[in-house]
Design a protein around this motif. Structure first.
Motif, PDB file in Angstrom:
ATOM      1  N   GLY A  99       0.795  -1.223   0.000  1.00 61.06           N
ATOM      2  CA  GLY A  99       0.000   0.000   0.000  1.00 61.06           C
ATOM      3  C   GLY A  99       0.821   1.263   0.000  1.00 61.06           C
ATOM      4  N   LYS A 104       3.267   4.037  -4.173  1.00 62.40           N
ATOM      5  CA  LYS A 104       2.376   5.080  -4.671  1.00 62.40           C
ATOM      6  C   LYS A 104       2.348   5.197  -6.186  1.00 62.40           C
ATOM      7  N   LEU A 141      -4.473   2.794  -3.611  1.00 62.45           N
ATOM      8  CA  LEU A 141      -3.317   3.389  -4.291  1.00 62.45           C
ATOM      9  C   LEU A 141      -3.785   4.337  -5.387  1.00 62.45           C
TER      10      LEU A 141
END
Length: 651
Positions: free
Chosen positions: A276, A279, A302
């Protein structure tokens, strides 16, 4: 390869002479290079040697490969020489998608200034020439989608300028040298060959931005060292390479990765929460593994994620946010209330002895109306904790192989057509807590040792069992027990009061109970349901029942109880239903008329409707029962010593 100047001039002269005699007389004299060029001479020799070993060129790419002007050849690109801008050299070859068949001759090593060599999507075979070691300026090498074979081409390690290597979709085989990952490459494509490799620890040494190793036999786990590639890695594709183990939690350090694909492997465990933190991730594919647990909500949040595929795993939970991405694929998992999951009625979970592995933990085929039997092979479900197949048409017996189900916690085969004696395999299930075999055709004796099992719930009603309730009934840890509609006979032993610490519900409807209810019944302080209807119980209701403060349902109908209903029973604070119809009770306190669920029909209670006749009641009371004298085996006394009290007024 460098050629000394005198040899170059000699070769050039020979080349010019040959060209002169092979050229038609009408050719202009200025068609020859004005000055000898050893670089182009070497290129001419190399390309003519290559043309000579081409066996098929259906698109005619090499039709114009004649004459000394190699820079005009189709797919051949020239540029100023890197060490002499006034000289010309062959800098690139691009024959992609030409469908040419042939091989690569050693003479290609004469193309010493070659920076780009692209021949993908042809039918070249053999190996890469060893003379490629002379191509010190080669920057891009693409021989993908051909028929090259043999071991990993070691000549690649002699190319100091190489940044882009693509040898995918060939027939290379054998080991991949771990030193490959020490090369300063930008992109590496070796997928779809027959390579073997355990991903080495020095994987993290690589400067690669794009790496595709898919469809080879690499095996092993993904080493945590690959996280050292965080500064350069953008795309990593490890599809179908035999990866095992878990994804390391450090994966979240790959902040610049846009594509991460480890599908079609044997990865286990959960998806690291750290994903997670990636990015820049756009494509995430973990399909066709053995991953389990919950999909982390952070992954589905995301900002750049366009495609997230996690089908064909054993995930069991999926946050709502994961349903939003338009290109999400969650098929064939174990996620409740989602379509197209694994076998209907089969539920998977992490293995109890290895949370990184996945196993079949439950089967629930309730109300499926399936007909058939249970095969011995079901014993292979060694981690099964729940087996529910109620309301079907299964027949036969429980497989003896069930003895291997040491983790089985709930067994529900109720409402089927199973038959035969009591299934003794039940005594081989050390983890069993919930047993439901009701509404079948089982018959014969019930082993008294059943009540020594550490069960929480027992349902064996509506079979054809025989049993006299044993003294060890009180050994049971049961909270709910339903024995109804069998032929048990005998009385309710006082030892059952020892179940006071666990018992919540007891239903003994129509089991042939005789004798009196023991006064110890009042010790069952936590019981909520007590049903002994449709038996042959006699005597009075014990006053101690008035101490069952949690009692909600009390049914003693269709017995031969007599005497007065204790007022303390009707005063119980949680009592919702009290049924004592079809007995011989003679007195009923006023408070017993209040409960909305009370049923006092067909007794001997004066001034109440729908009671027995006076003669019937008198005949019954002419043979009174004294439970204090005869206890469990209460028998009717000799002819009466006294008449019913004169206050009785029978309708």
């Amino acid at each position: 390869m460098k050629i000394n100047s005198s040899l170059s001039l000699a070769l050039w002269g020979l080349f010019s002479l040959l060209f002169f005699f092979s050229t038609p007389s009408h050719q202009d004299s200025d068609s020859l290079p004005p000055h000898p060029n050893p670089r182009l001479l070497g290129a001419f020799i190399a390309l003519q040697a290559w043309k000579h070993v081409i066996t098929s060129d259906p698109k005619g790419f090499t039709l114009n490969w004649d004459g000394p002007d190699v820079c005009s050849y189709e797919g051949v690109y020239c540029a100023p020489a890197p060490d002499d801008p006034y000289d010309t050299t062959v800098a690139g070859i691009d024959l992609n998608h030409a469908d040419i068949a042939g091989s690569l001759p050693e003479e290609l090593g004469l193309l010493a200034d070659l920076a780009l060599f692209h021949i993908n999507s042809n039918r070249f075979c053999g190996t890469l020439p060893y003379s490629f070691r002379n191509l010190h300026l080669l920057y891009e090498l693409d021989v993908s989608n051909n028929i090259f074979s043999g071991p990993f081409p070691s000549v690649i390690f002699c190319l100091p300028s190489l940044k882009f290597l693509d040898i995918r979709f060939n027939e290379f085989e054998g080991d991949v040298p771990s030193s490959l990952f020490d090369l300063k490459l930008d992109a590496l494509f070796i997928n779809n060959n027959k390579f073997n490799l355990s991903l080495p620890e020095n994987l993290g040494n690589s400067t690669i931005s794009v790496v595709v190793l898919a469809n080879n036999n690499f095996n092993g786990c993904l080493p945590s060292s690959f996280l050292k590639m965080a500064g350069t890695l953008k795309e990593i594709i490890l599809v179908n390479v035999g990866l095992t183990g878990c994804l390391p939690p450090e994966i979240g350090m790959l902040k610049d990765v846009t594509v991460f694909d480890v599908s079609f492997n044997m990865l286990v465990g959960t998806l690291p929460e750290s994903i997670g933190g990636m990015k820049n991730l756009e494509q995430l594919n973990v399909a066709h593994n053995k991953l389990s647990g919950q999909i982390p909500a952070r992954i589905c949040s995301l900002p750049k994620l366009e495609n997230f595929t996690y089908s064909y795993n054993y995930f069991c939970r999926e946050p709502a946010i994961c349903l939003k991405p338009p290109c999400k694929d969650d098929r064939v998992n174990c996620i409740p209330d989602r379509p197209l999951q694994r076998y209907e009625g089969v539920y998977c979970a992490p293995a109890p002895d290895d949370p990184d592995d996945t196993t079949v933990a439950g089967i629930d085929l309730n109300h499926a109306d399936i007909a058939g039997s249970l095969p011995e092979e079901l014993g292979l479900l060694a981690d099964l904790a729940l087996f529910h197949i109620n309301s079907n048409r299964f027949c036969g017996t429980l497989p003896y192989s069930f003895r291997k189900l040491h983790l089985l916690y709930e067994l529900d085969v109720s409402n089927n057509i199973f038959s035969g004696p009591f299934p003794s395999v039940i005594f081989c299930l050390p983890s069993l807590k919930f047993l439901d075999i009701r509404f079948n055709e089982f018959e014969g004796d019930v082993p008294s040792s059943l009540f020594d099992l550490k069960l929480d719930a027992l349902f064996i009603n509506n079979n054809k069992f025989n049993l006299s309730l044993p003294e060890n009934l009180g050994n049971s840890t049961i909270s709910v027990v339903v024995l109804a509609n069998n032929n048990f006979n005998g009385c309710l032993p006082s030892s059952f009061a020892k179940m006071a610490g666990t018992l919540k519900e007891i239903i003994l409807v129509n089991v042939g109970l005789t004798g009196c209810l023991p006064p110890e019944i009042g010790m069952l302080k936590d019981v909520t349901v007590f049903d002994v209807s449709f038996n042959m119980l006699v005597g009075t209701l014990p006053e101690s029942i008035g101490g069952l403060k949690n009692l909600e349902e009390l049914n003693v109908a269709h017995n031969k109880f007599s005497g007065q209903i204790p007022a303390s029973i009707c005063s119980l604070p949680k009592l919702e239903n009290f049924t004592y119809s079809y007995n011989y009770f003679s007195r009923e306190p006023a408070i017993c008329l209040k409960p909305p669920g009370k049923d006092d029909r067909v007794n001997c209670i004066p001034d109440r409707p729908l009671q027995r006749s006076a003669n019937e009641c008198a005949a019954f009371y002419s043979h009174p029962v004294d439970c204090r004298a005869v206890g469990c085996s209460a028998q009717r006394s000799p002819p009466p010593q006294r008449r019913p009290p004169p206050s009785y007024h029978y309708p």
